[in-house]
Design a protein around this motif. Structure first.
Motif, PDB file in Angstrom:
ATOM      1  N   ALA A 237       0.831  -1.202   0.000  1.00 47.96           N
ATOM      2  CA  ALA A 237       0.000   0.000   0.000  1.00 47.96           C
ATOM      3  C   ALA A 237       0.870   1.259   0.000  1.00 47.96           C
ATOM      4  O   ALA A 237       0.562   2.238  -0.684  1.00 47.96           O
ATOM      5  N   ALA A 238       1.972   1.226   0.753  1.00 49.15           N
ATOM      6  CA  ALA A 238       2.871   2.379   0.806  1.00 49.15           C
ATOM      7  C   ALA A 238       3.523   2.638  -0.546  1.00 49.15           C
ATOM      8  O   ALA A 238       3.740   3.790  -0.939  1.00 49.15           O
ATOM      9  N   ALA A 239       3.823   1.575  -1.281  1.00 50.52           N
ATOM     10  CA  ALA A 239       4.414   1.742  -2.610  1.00 50.52           C
ATOM     11  C   ALA A 239       3.428   2.453  -3.541  1.00 50.52           C
ATOM     12  O   ALA A 239       3.809   3.353  -4.302  1.00 50.52           O
ATOM     13  N   MET A 240       2.154   2.064  -3.484  1.00 43.63           N
ATOM     14  CA  MET A 240       1.147   2.739  -4.303  1.00 43.63           C
ATOM     15  C   MET A 240       0.947   4.180  -3.841  1.00 43.63           C
ATOM     16  O   MET A 240       0.784   5.093  -4.662  1.00 43.63           O
ATOM     17  N   GLU A 241       0.973   4.387  -2.523  1.00 43.15           N
ATOM     18  CA  GLU A 241       0.810   5.753  -2.018  1.00 43.15           C
ATOM     19  C   GLU A 241       1.921   6.663  -2.539  1.00 43.15           C
ATOM     20  O   GLU A 241       1.674   7.814  -2.922  1.00 43.15           O
ATOM     21  N   ARG A 242       3.150   6.153  -2.589  1.00 42.05           N
ATOM     22  CA  ARG A 242       4.258   6.966  -3.097  1.00 42.05           C
ATOM     23  C   ARG A 242       4.031   7.313  -4.569  1.00 42.05           C
ATOM     24  O   ARG A 242       4.318   8.423  -5.013  1.00 42.05           O
ATOM     25  N   ARG A 243       3.524   6.360  -5.349  1.00 45.47           N
ATOM     26  CA  ARG A 243       3.229   6.627  -6.763  1.00 45.47           C
ATOM     27  C   ARG A 243       2.188   7.731  -6.895  1.00 45.47           C
ATOM     28  O   ARG A 243       2.324   8.651  -7.728  1.00 45.47           O
ATOM     29  N   LEU A 244       1.148   7.658  -6.090  1.00 45.20           N
ATOM     30  CA  LEU A 244       0.095   8.657  -6.147  1.00 45.20           C
ATOM     31  C   LEU A 244       0.599  10.026  -5.686  1.00 45.20           C
ATOM     32  O   LEU A 244       0.228  11.057  -6.258  1.00 45.20           O
ATOM     33  N   LYS A 245       1.434  10.041  -4.650  1.00 49.27           N
ATOM     34  CA  LYS A 245       2.015  11.302  -4.185  1.00 49.27           C
ATOM     35  C   LYS A 245       2.842  11.956  -5.275  1.00 49.27           C
ATOM     36  O   LYS A 245       2.777  13.176  -5.500  1.00 49.27           O
ATOM     37  N   ARG A 246       3.642  11.133  -5.971  1.00 50.34           N
ATOM     38  CA  ARG A 246       4.467  11.675  -7.056  1.00 50.34           C
ATOM     39  C   ARG A 246       3.609  12.231  -8.184  1.00 50.34           C
ATOM     40  O   ARG A 246       4.014  13.153  -8.893  1.00 50.34           O
ATOM     41  N   ALA A 247       2.420  11.676  -8.339  1.00 50.80           N
ATOM     42  CA  ALA A 247       1.502  12.156  -9.370  1.00 50.80           C
ATOM     43  C   ALA A 247       0.711  13.379  -8.916  1.00 50.80           C
ATOM     44  O   ALA A 247      -0.096  13.926  -9.678  1.00 50.80           O
ATOM     45  N   GLY A 248       0.911  13.799  -7.661  1.00 47.91           N
ATOM     46  CA  GLY A 248       0.296  15.026  -7.181  1.00 47.91           C
ATOM     47  C   GLY A 248      -0.959  14.864  -6.352  1.00 47.91           C
ATOM     48  O   GLY A 248      -1.660  15.845  -6.100  1.00 47.91           O
ATOM     49  N   TYR A 249      -1.259  13.655  -5.891  1.00 47.39           N
ATOM     50  CA  TYR A 249      -2.477  13.424  -5.127  1.00 47.39           C
ATOM     51  C   TYR A 249      -2.197  13.374  -3.627  1.00 47.39           C
ATOM     52  O   TYR A 249      -1.162  12.858  -3.200  1.00 47.39           O
ATOM     53  N   GLN A 250      -3.131  13.911  -2.836  1.00 47.44           N
ATOM     54  CA  GLN A 250      -3.062  13.825  -1.387  1.00 47.44           C
ATOM     55  C   GLN A 250      -3.744  12.530  -0.967  1.00 47.44           C
ATOM     56  O   GLN A 250      -4.922  12.311  -1.283  1.00 47.44           O
ATOM     57  N   THR A 251      -3.021  11.665  -0.284  1.00 51.42           N
ATOM     58  CA  THR A 251      -3.533  10.325  -0.019  1.00 51.42           C
ATOM     59  C   THR A 251      -3.385   9.939   1.445  1.00 51.42           C
ATOM     60  O   THR A 251      -2.662  10.587   2.210  1.00 51.42           O
ATOM     61  N   VAL A 252      -4.034   8.851   1.802  1.00 55.30           N
ATOM     62  CA  VAL A 252      -3.870   8.251   3.122  1.00 55.30           C
ATOM     63  C   VAL A 252      -4.099   6.753   2.986  1.00 55.30           C
ATOM     64  O   VAL A 252      -4.965   6.314   2.223  1.00 55.30           O
ATOM     65  N   ILE A 253      -3.292   5.964   3.683  1.00 57.81           N
ATOM     66  CA  ILE A 253      -3.482   4.515   3.692  1.00 57.81           C
ATOM     67  C   ILE A 253      -4.584   4.169   4.697  1.00 57.81           C
ATOM     68  O   ILE A 253      -4.571   4.646   5.830  1.00 57.81           O
ATOM     69  N   VAL A 254      -5.512   3.348   4.256  1.00 51.61           N
ATOM     70  CA  VAL A 254      -6.660   2.974   5.091  1.00 51.61           C
ATOM     71  C   VAL A 254      -6.633   1.465   5.309  1.00 51.61           C
ATOM     72  O   VAL A 254      -6.453   0.698   4.370  1.00 51.61           O
ATOM     73  N   GLN A 255      -6.802   1.074   6.561  1.00 51.24           N
ATOM     74  CA  GLN A 255      -6.839  -0.355   6.887  1.00 51.24           C
ATOM     75  C   GLN A 255      -8.243  -0.880   6.708  1.00 51.24           C
ATOM     76  O   GLN A 255      -9.217  -0.291   7.162  1.00 51.24           O
ATOM     77  N   GLY A 256      -8.362  -2.010   5.977  1.00 56.71           N
ATOM     78  CA  GLY A 256      -9.667  -2.578   5.706  1.00 56.71           C
ATOM     79  C   GLY A 256     -10.120  -3.529   6.788  1.00 56.71           C
ATOM     80  O   GLY A 256      -9.402  -3.851   7.683  1.00 56.71           O
TER      81      GLY A 256
END
Length: 256
Positions: A237-256
Motif C-alpha cells: 500500500a505504501a508503494a502505491m501511495e508513493r506513486r500517487l504522491k508523485r503524481a500530485g495526489y493527497q492520499t492516506v493509507i486505510v486499513q480494511g
C-alpha cells in the motif's frame, strides 16, 4: 486475555522536548501516541497512555505508572534532534539491550517506517534512559524522524496516518510472531479523496483510471470515497501511495 501496552507521548507540559522553527516535539508525540493507540485498540490490544493532554510527568513517573499498571509492553514515542539542523534524518529505535522480543519489536517498527520513505538508522542500546531502565516490562523508545530535518517533517506531516499505522503494525507483527495475537486478516487500500458530492468522486476516479491507477468509488457514512487498490501488506500500500504522491495526489493509507 488481551495484551496491554502503555503508549508514552514523550515530553509534555513545561517540557517541550526538541523545538525547531516553532514546532515542539511534545505536540508531535501526543498526536502520534493517540493515533497509534487507537489502531491498537481496534485490533484488540488494551491501551493505556502516560498522557492524553499537554501535561508534564518525569520519565521516572512514567516508568512507575507503567509498572503500577502492570502492562505487558511500554512504547515511548519521540522525535529526534541534531545540533545542526538538516544534517541528519531518519528513524531509529532505542532499547535497554539488544535481546528478545523488545529487539524484534524495535526492528519491526523501524522496517515498517522505512517503507514510508524514512532512512532506517537501526536499533541502538540506551541502558541509561529511565523509561527503558526503570520499567519492569519490555520497553522500546521510537524516534520518529528528526524534528529539525525538513525532509523528516515533510514525511511526518504528509504521511501522518500512515506513520501511526506503520508503528502499530510493527508492534502487532511482533505480537503475532511470538504467538501473542491471532494473525491479522486486514488489508489496505490508498484513499485519494472523500467527497459529499458523488460527481466529484466520479471525476477523480476517472482521472485516476486515465492514468492506469485502479481506482474505485464507494459510499460510506454519507461520503463518496475514491480508493486505489487493495493490498495484503502495508508495504504494498505504501508503494502505491508513493506513486500517487508523485503524481500530485493527497492520499492516506486505510486499513480494511
Amino acid at each position: 486475555m488481551p495484551y496491554s501496552i502503555m503508549i508514552d507521548a514523550g515530553h509534555g507540559g513545561r517540557d517541550p522536548g526538541a523545538v525547531y522553527n516553532g514546532r515542539q516535539e511534545k505536540d508531535d508525540t501526543l498526536a502520534l501516541a493517540l493515533a497509534v493507540g487507537e489502531i491498537l485498540q481496534e485490533r484488540g490490544v488494551d491501551v493505556l497512555y502516560t498522557r492524553t493532554t499537554d501535561v508534564y510527568e518525569s520519565p521516572y513517573q512514567k516508568a512507575m505508572e507503567a509498572n503500577e499498571a502492570g502492562v505487558d509492553f511500554f512504547v515511548s514515542l519521540h522525535r529526534n534532534s541534531n545540533p545542526t539542523p538538516n544534517s541528519a534524518s531518519g528513524v531509529e529505535s532505542l532499547v535497554y539491550d539488544k535481546s528478545g522480543i523488545k529487539l524484534q519489536m524495535a526492528e519491526n517498527i523501524n522496517e515498517q517506517l522505512e517503507t514510508l520513505g524514512f532512512v532506517n538508522l537501526g536499533v541502538k542500546e540506551r541502558p541509561g534512559l529511565v523509561v527503558l531502565r526503570r520499567t519492569n516490562m519490555l520497553a522500546v523508545l521510537v524516534e520518529a524522524g528528526f524534528i529539525n530535518s525538513d525532509t523528516d517533517n515533510q514525511l511526518f506531516d504528509d504521511h501522518f496516518d500512515s506513520i501511526a499505522l506503520a508503528i502499530a503494525e510493527g508492534i502487532l507483527d511482533t505480537l503475532q510472531m511470538n504467538g501473542e495475537l491471532e494473525p491479522s486478516r486486514s488489508s489496505y487500500t490508498v484513499q485519494a479523496g472523500a467527497f459529499r458530492n458523488g460527481a466529484y468522486a466520479s471525476r477523480l476516479q476517472q482521472e485516476l483510471l486515465d492514468q492506469d491507477f485502479p481506482a474505485v468509488t464507494s459510499q460510506d457514512g454519507g461520503l463518496y470515497r475514491v480508493t486505489v487498490g487493495t493490498y495484503p501488506t502495508i508495504d504494498e500500500a505504501a508503494a502505491m501511495e508513493r506513486r500517487l504522491k508523485r503524481a500530485g495526489y493527497q492520499t492516506v493509507i486505510v486499513q480494511g
